[in-house]
Design a protein around this motif. Structure first.
Motif, mmCIF file in Angstrom:
data_model
loop_
_atom_site.group_PDB
_atom_site.id
_atom_site.type_symbol
_atom_site.label_atom_id
_atom_site.label_comp_id
_atom_site.label_asym_id
_atom_site.label_seq_id
_atom_site.Cartn_x
_atom_site.Cartn_y
_atom_site.Cartn_z
ATOM 1 N N TYR A 133 -6.661 -6.315 -4.541
ATOM 2 C CA TYR A 133 -6.041 -5.294 -3.930
ATOM 3 C C TYR A 133 -4.414 -5.200 -4.171
ATOM 4 C CZ TYR A 133 -10.327 -4.519 -0.976
ATOM 5 O OH TYR A 133 -11.466 -4.397 -0.934
ATOM 6 N N PRO A 134 -4.113 -4.969 -5.533
ATOM 7 C CA PRO A 134 -2.756 -5.077 -6.153
ATOM 8 C C PRO A 134 -1.858 -4.254 -5.524
ATOM 9 C CG PRO A 134 -4.189 -4.294 -7.800
ATOM 10 C CD PRO A 134 -5.152 -4.538 -6.539
ATOM 11 N N ASN A 135 -2.364 -3.061 -4.827
ATOM 12 C CA ASN A 135 -1.440 -1.869 -4.375
ATOM 13 C C ASN A 135 -1.256 -1.947 -2.794
ATOM 14 O OD1 ASN A 135 -1.106 -0.624 -6.819
ATOM 15 N ND2 ASN A 135 -3.024 -0.086 -6.803
ATOM 16 N N VAL A 136 -1.772 -3.364 -2.263
ATOM 17 C CA VAL A 136 -1.634 -3.461 -0.641
ATOM 18 C C VAL A 136 -0.796 -4.599 -0.877
ATOM 19 C CG1 VAL A 136 -2.618 -4.132 1.543
ATOM 20 C CG2 VAL A 136 -3.980 -2.589 -0.386
ATOM 21 N N GLU A 137 0.643 -4.178 -0.188
ATOM 22 C CA GLU A 137 1.685 -4.999 0.052
ATOM 23 C C GLU A 137 1.594 -5.936 1.300
ATOM 24 O OE1 GLU A 137 6.427 -5.340 0.030
ATOM 25 O OE2 GLU A 137 5.506 -3.531 0.138
ATOM 26 N N LEU A 138 1.391 -7.239 0.990
ATOM 27 C CA LEU A 138 1.154 -8.103 2.048
ATOM 28 C C LEU A 138 2.581 -8.949 2.282
ATOM 29 C CD1 LEU A 138 -1.916 -9.906 0.582
ATOM 30 C CD2 LEU A 138 -2.033 -8.383 2.706
ATOM 31 N N LYS A 139 3.021 -8.753 3.639
ATOM 32 C CA LYS A 139 4.390 -9.191 4.186
ATOM 33 C C LYS A 139 4.081 -10.273 5.368
ATOM 34 C CE LYS A 139 7.135 -5.193 3.219
ATOM 35 N NZ LYS A 139 8.209 -4.189 3.612
ATOM 36 N N ILE A 140 4.573 -11.397 5.222
ATOM 37 C CA ILE A 140 4.735 -12.605 6.140
ATOM 38 C C ILE A 140 5.835 -12.317 6.871
ATOM 39 C CG2 ILE A 140 4.608 -15.013 6.737
ATOM 40 C CD1 ILE A 140 2.709 -15.552 4.317
ATOM 41 N N VAL A 141 5.670 -12.206 8.129
ATOM 42 C CA VAL A 141 6.716 -11.852 8.992
ATOM 43 C C VAL A 141 7.300 -13.035 9.716
ATOM 44 C CG1 VAL A 141 7.935 -10.558 10.854
ATOM 45 C CG2 VAL A 141 6.182 -9.401 9.370
#
Length: 300
Positions: free
Chosen positions: A117-125
């Motif tokens: 899913y290259p268009n789903v941005e994953l952010k580790i907070v």
């Protein structure tokens, strides 16, 4: 009648005036008037009645307006679905955990998901670490990975995996030949932990605190590699998940000792907001985590 005619009629009705419709559609007044006359010519009847500089829908116009809403909404929905098919779903997932040790496996799993899913941005907070449930309810993050669930009707838990916490010691340590250790064994030990507060340290939470036992010395050390070097030198003991320590056992002079006769098992959960309708890619992400962690990493 064309789509542009439907958009024109919808804009005139909803904007309330030709001037505002012109701005919304980025047309000149002459172009708008021409398209409106064209639409009325094709229908063979007037769409609007011109009264006191206002345009009011005729009976035929009302039917066309209803049809315009139906068709344009369906067209927008279809375009969105096609874009998802061609380019993948777009969105963002903000994620955090209650323990820094999870960051040993989490980034590699996120990388694999990003390939799908290259268009789903994953952010580790990172700043939500240790208090992920609080940040989940505050909407600072979307998903929390935890092993200590609390009862709250606003939080939904999905089981992720189960692992076992082991004590890691030098092969020369007094515990090296033990089958397992108990709380009292820690009284004279130097316990190396990843970080404070102690309430977030599994070995303290489930073994030491219930027995009211405090180690002789406690040292927070956020670098696992540095902690392992201290353990190898017999300068302290540390706890690690069984799956995390196993790769080090073959090449390092260390041993992994069970905690308690039955072992210290812990379940990890994915926590989400119970009353929120998450996009489909969130469900895909949760399923992906469950599959990849259990199969690829073989966490038990």
């Amino acid at each position: 009648m064309e789509i542009r005619h439907l958009k024109l009629i919808k804009a005139i009705v909803e904007e309330g005036s030709i001037t505002k419709a012109i701005d919304k559609l980025h047309l000149t007044q002459s172009a708008l008037s021409h398209q409106l006359k064209e639409a009325e010519y094709q229908l063979g009847t007037a769409i609007f009645l011109r009264t006191n500089k206002k345009l009011i829908l005729t009976k035929a116009g009302e039917k066309i307006y209803d049809l315009a809403n139906e068709i344009l909404d369906k067209l927008t929905e279809t375009e969105t679905q096609i874009k998802k098919m061609v380019f993948g779903e777009h969105g963002e997932i903000r994620i955090s955990t209650e323990c820094f040790s999870s960051y040993h496996w989490l980034p590699s799993v996120l990388k694999q998901f990003h390939l799908l899913y290259p268009n789903v941005e994953l952010k580790i907070v990172i700043e939500a670490t240790h208090i992920p449930l609080q940040k989940l309810l505050e909407n600072t993050i979307d998903i929390a990975i935890i092993s200590d669930p609390i009862k709250d009707s606003n939080i939904k838990y999905t089981e992720l995996f189960q692992d076992e916490v082991m004590m890691v010691v030098s092969e020369n340590h007094a515990w090296a030949d033990k089958k397992y250790v108990v709380a009292e064994d820690f009284i004279d030990e130097h316990l190396i932990i990843h970080s404070l507060p102690m309430e977030t340290v599994t070995i303290h939470q489930f073994l030491l605190a219930p027995a009211k036992v405090s180690p002789k010395k406690i040292t927070p050390m956020p670098l696992t590699e540095a902690s392992l070097e201290m353990v190898k030198a017999d300068m302290g003991v540390m706890s690690m998940a069984k799956w995390a320590v196993q790769p080090h056992l073959k090449s390092s002079p260390i041993k992994a000792i069970k905690v308690g006769k039955n072992g210290l098992k812990r379940k990890h959960f994915i926590a989400t907001r119970a009353n929120e309708n998450y996009p489909d890619y969130f469900n895909h992400f949760i399923s992906f985590l469950q599959t990849e962690i259990n199969l690829q990493w073989n966490i038990q």
